[in-house]
Design a protein around this motif. Structure first.
Motif, PDB file in Angstrom:
ATOM      1  N   UNK A 134      17.681 -25.807  34.842  1.00  0.00           N
ATOM      2  CA  UNK A 134      17.257 -25.700  33.434  1.00  0.00           C
ATOM      3  C   UNK A 134      15.738 -25.769  33.286  1.00  0.00           C
ATOM      4  N   UNK A 135      15.047 -25.586  34.379  1.00  0.00           N
ATOM      5  CA  UNK A 135      13.589 -25.717  34.348  1.00  0.00           C
ATOM      6  C   UNK A 135      12.910 -24.757  33.368  1.00  0.00           C
ATOM      7  N   UNK A 136      13.231 -23.458  33.355  1.00  0.00           N
ATOM      8  CA  UNK A 136      12.539 -22.569  32.408  1.00  0.00           C
ATOM      9  C   UNK A 136      12.725 -22.984  30.950  1.00  0.00           C
ATOM     10  N   UNK A 137      13.852 -23.588  30.651  1.00  0.00           N
ATOM     11  CA  UNK A 137      14.183 -23.987  29.284  1.00  0.00           C
ATOM     12  C   UNK A 137      13.267 -25.092  28.756  1.00  0.00           C
ATOM     13  N   UNK A 138      12.709 -25.910  29.675  1.00  0.00           N
ATOM     14  CA  UNK A 138      11.986 -27.097  29.225  1.00  0.00           C
ATOM     15  C   UNK A 138      10.508 -27.103  29.634  1.00  0.00           C
ATOM     16  N   UNK A 139       9.958 -25.927  29.929  1.00  0.00           N
ATOM     17  CA  UNK A 139       8.542 -25.863  30.302  1.00  0.00           C
ATOM     18  C   UNK A 139       7.651 -26.400  29.186  1.00  0.00           C
ATOM     19  N   UNK A 189      17.704 -18.000  40.961  1.00  0.00           N
ATOM     20  CA  UNK A 189      16.963 -17.232  39.952  1.00  0.00           C
ATOM     21  C   UNK A 189      16.225 -18.164  38.991  1.00  0.00           C
ATOM     22  N   UNK A 190      16.894 -19.212  38.542  1.00  0.00           N
ATOM     23  CA  UNK A 190      16.276 -20.162  37.625  1.00  0.00           C
ATOM     24  C   UNK A 190      15.164 -20.964  38.317  1.00  0.00           C
ATOM     25  N   UNK A 191      15.391 -21.342  39.558  1.00  0.00           N
ATOM     26  CA  UNK A 191      14.372 -22.088  40.298  1.00  0.00           C
ATOM     27  C   UNK A 191      13.082 -21.280  40.432  1.00  0.00           C
ATOM     28  N   UNK A 192      13.200 -20.045  40.886  1.00  0.00           N
ATOM     29  CA  UNK A 192      12.012 -19.212  41.101  1.00  0.00           C
ATOM     30  C   UNK A 192      11.296 -18.918  39.783  1.00  0.00           C
ATOM     31  N   UNK A 193      12.065 -18.657  38.745  1.00  0.00           N
ATOM     32  CA  UNK A 193      11.483 -18.406  37.416  1.00  0.00           C
ATOM     33  C   UNK A 193      10.761 -19.648  36.907  1.00  0.00           C
ATOM     34  N   UNK A 194      11.398 -20.812  37.059  1.00  0.00           N
ATOM     35  CA  UNK A 194      10.798 -22.049  36.566  1.00  0.00           C
ATOM     36  C   UNK A 194       9.551 -22.442  37.333  1.00  0.00           C
ATOM     37  N   UNK A 195       9.574 -22.290  38.650  1.00  0.00           N
ATOM     38  CA  UNK A 195       8.397 -22.625  39.462  1.00  0.00           C
ATOM     39  C   UNK A 195       7.220 -21.745  39.059  1.00  0.00           C
TER      40      UNK A 195
END
Length: 481
Positions: A134-139, A189-195
């Motif tokens: 959920x990383x991209x959601x909470x940047x 996909x979420x990990x790479x996008x969030x990083x």
């Protein structure tokens, strides 16, 4: 026309900004970890993925690994604990939320904790650890609460999801469980996008990878390459901890733990691409104190829960803490001068040695950068690789039992075999004090032990002792040549 090149002064300014961020962060700076303390607050019990290496325990006091805690805390009680601990341990510099589940699977509790910490303890650095789903959601929330260090656990970059499916049986996505390779692909996909989003916002990213023999051990160099592409700051390769009593899927199904030697091989394979973290201790979700120690049992809820905010803020005493940190920095400067700057991070054998020959040196220490711990009290050893030109820190190695716990616990059955196995490839041990009996036992595995460098700076002592025992002839040749 604008120039796309970054000027050297701008580059230097950015480098200094990063160094300032990590200077007193014991996880992001190897140089800080013997001087500054951290605290993990267990406010995040829920998780949104299942890992075969994880079994979360919320009332566990006898396991030293991620995912366990003695008690869950509310955000208010967590911040009260931080203030109390910060008054008792003035070298505390960092607060992290690392579970026992996932920080971003518990967003309300995580960000309420950070909000209160900003208000009550603004001198502390804030960190969170996440699986990244959920990383991209909470940047935006991460930026809002000045969380400028984020750790993401990423164990594979295999786009097919095949390797990931052997690690994660399912992920919880869009209100349902997604199993196997499809779930692993969503997670990646979420990990790479969030990083990518974190790095673009100027947030330092540390990536954790669990080395799982026979599963992702050959994949980790690919992970390192991808992390470098994404400008991740630090890569931490951690050995799988897989004991049956942990109750994990791997532990119950015979998957073995990773050895120290396998971790060193992985570090060598990945270090060509990424800056590596070598001093990780795989801390509990409620860890307190210096890295390598856990003082969590000292700070039970009855000590701080009923205290008023004013009383806790008085105990925290920010001016006194600032003076303590100033003393630490003065000591670190003196140590750096005494150590003659002979340590190189990410060094190759060619940088360490003029002949290609290096040795491994183990050190016992209680912190503060000196050899200040008796062999009999050591439950971990710092390992350095040394040549005739320089040294580098490689890893720490733990043992479950110290050689001697003290006169009241010594029954004559000293646990030397575990220590001998742990140090079997080490050439030299430097310690504050060691008796004749254990010295003889270590000699049986061709390990030299020396306590003549007691209370001396670690790095300079490691280099000088290695030259004395192993590289004296090389030094003579240099002087003659």
């Amino acid at each position: 026309m604008s120039c796309s090149c970054t000027s050297s002064s701008t580059h230097d300014s950015l480098e200094q900004e990063v160094m300032d961020k990590i200077n007193n962060h014991p996880c992001y700076s190897e140089g800080a970890h013997q001087h500054y303390a951290r605290i993990h607050v267990a406010v995040a019990p829920a998780c949104n993925i299942q890992c075969h290496y994880c079994n979360r325990k919320f009332d566990c006091s006898n396991e030293s690994r991620p995912g366990v805690t003695s008690a869950k805390l509310s955000p208010e009680d967590a911040v009260k604990k931080v203030l109390y601990v910060g008054g008792e341990i003035q070298q505390l510099s960092v607060v992290g939320i690392a579970g026992p589940g996932d920080a971003l699977a518990n967003p309300a509790k995580t960000f309420e904790t950070f909000r209160l910490l900003q208000e009550k303890a603004p001198d502390l650095k804030l960190c969170l650890s996440t699986n990244g789903l959920r990383l991209p959601e909470f940047i935006d929330e991460i930026v809002k609460y000045n969380v400028d260090h984020v750790t993401v656990t990423i164990n594979s970059v295999d786009q097919s999801g095949e390797i990931g499916s052997k690690i994660y049986p399912w992920v919880h996505w869009n209100h349902k469980k997604v199993f196997g390779a499809q779930g692993a692909k969503i997670l990646l996909e979420q990990q790479l996008k969030g990083i990518k989003m974190l790095v673009e916002r100027g947030i330092l990213v540390k990536a954790n990878s669990v080395l799982i023999p026979g599963v992702n051990d050959k994949e980790l160099p690919n992970v390192a390459k991808k992390l470098k592409e994404l400008n991740v700051f630090l890569h931490n390769i951690m050995p799988l901890l897989s004991k049956e009593e942990f109750g994990t899927y791997y532990g119950l199904n015979g998957q073995r733990s990773a050895s120290d030697q396998e971790v060193m091989e992985a570090q060598e394979a990945c270090g060509m691409d990424m800056k590596l973290m070598s001093h990780c201790r795989q801390c509990r979700a409620d860890a307190v104190g210096l890295i390598g120690e856990d003082r969590g049992d000292e700070f039970t809820p009855d000590l701080f829960k009923t205290m008023t905010w004013q009383a806790l803020e008085d105990k925290y005493d920010m001016p006194s803490r600032a003076k303590k940190h100033e003393i630490i920095e003065n000591w670190r400067a003196a140590l750096e001068a005494a150590n003659d700057r002979i340590k190189i991070e990410q060094a190759s054998k060619e940088q360490l040695s003029s002949t290609g020959e290096t040795k491994l040196v183990a050190v016992t220490t209680a912190g503060e950068g000196t050899i200040n711990l008796h062999f009999g009290s050591a439950t971990e050893f710092l390992i350095y690789e040394v040549g005739d030109k320089a040294i580098k820190f490689v890893m720490h190695r733990k043992v479950e039992n110290a050689y001697c716990k003290g006169p009241e616990d010594c029954d004559g059955s000293y646990p030397i075999e575990e220590i001998k196995q742990t140090l079997k490839d080490v050439d030299l041990l430097l310690t504050e004090k060691i008796g004749d009996c254990p010295q003889g036992e270590l000699k049986s595995i061709n390990l030299i032990s020396d306590d003549s460098y007691a209370l001396q700076p670690i790095e300079k002592s490691v280099f000088e002792a290695a030259k004395k025992y192993f590289f004296a002839d090389v030094q003579v040749e240099k002087e003659l040549g």
